[in-house]
Design a protein around this motif. Sequence first.
Motif, short mmCIF file in Angstrom:
data_model
loop_
_atom_site.label_atom_id
_atom_site.label_comp_id
_atom_site.label_asym_id
_atom_site.label_seq_id
_atom_site.Cartn_x
_atom_site.Cartn_y
_atom_site.Cartn_z
N LYS A 56 0.83 -1.20 0.00
CA LYS A 56 0.00 0.00 0.00
C LYS A 56 0.87 1.26 0.00
CE LYS A 56 -4.04 0.11 0.24
NZ LYS A 56 -5.17 -0.05 -0.72
N HIS A 59 1.81 1.66 -3.45
CA HIS A 59 0.58 2.05 -4.18
C HIS A 59 0.31 3.55 -3.99
CE1 HIS A 59 -3.84 2.17 -4.91
NE2 HIS A 59 -3.97 2.63 -3.69
N TRP A 60 0.55 4.04 -2.78
CA TRP A 60 0.28 5.46 -2.50
C TRP A 60 1.37 6.37 -3.07
CZ3 TRP A 60 -0.48 3.43 3.09
CH2 TRP A 60 -1.79 2.96 3.24
N HIS A 71 -0.14 1.67 -9.86
CA HIS A 71 -1.02 2.03 -8.75
C HIS A 71 -2.15 0.99 -8.62
CE1 HIS A 71 -3.20 4.81 -6.10
NE2 HIS A 71 -4.28 4.70 -6.88
N ASP A 75 -2.67 -2.03 -5.75
CA ASP A 75 -3.91 -2.02 -4.98
C ASP A 75 -4.50 -3.44 -4.94
OD1 ASP A 75 -5.61 -0.56 -3.40
OD2 ASP A 75 -7.01 -0.09 -5.02
#
Length: 185
Positions: A56, A59-60, A71, A75
Amino acid sequence: MDAKTATKPRNAAAAAKARRAPVATPAGLGEAAAQDIGAALNALCADVFALYLKTKNFHWHVSGPHFRDYHLLLDEQGDQLFAITDPIAERARKVGATTLRSIGQIGRLQRVLDNDAEYVSPQDMLAELREDNQRLADRMRAAHGVCDEHGDMATTSLLEVWIDEAERRAWFLFEATRRGDEPGR
Ligand SMILES: [Fe+2]
């Protein structure tokens, strides 16, 4: 006194005795199995939580021309990791062990290394996650061996699915980091 009333004191005594008896392992695999399998599963659960948060994190923070693809991929992978935390922890309870209670305990048990760097290139993010997922699969194979020794088929069969999922994540991450002009392998 009818038969039902006559047996009542004995049943009550038996129930009281059962309440005082040491907690039996729910799956009936025994104390040693509960300890060994519980330890293996709790360490795995901590690893999965740590890898979930790292996935995550990336991902962020991912950026660059492939932002949308990466991204979304991360996720999806984060969701897959989070989804197995509950069955891992509950499996530990079913075999008669306790399981994780806090983020602090995860920090003490996890073997996955955190990455708190301010900036990580997208290629490095994917390569690091690929390696983490491969190592996770290795540790799941080791846990599979522990469960196998104790005849715990239910955990081994769950692990087989989770190993496949870890290998699938590693495969996606591997293919996503390959240069487009490399011949297929
Ligand atoms: Fe998100």
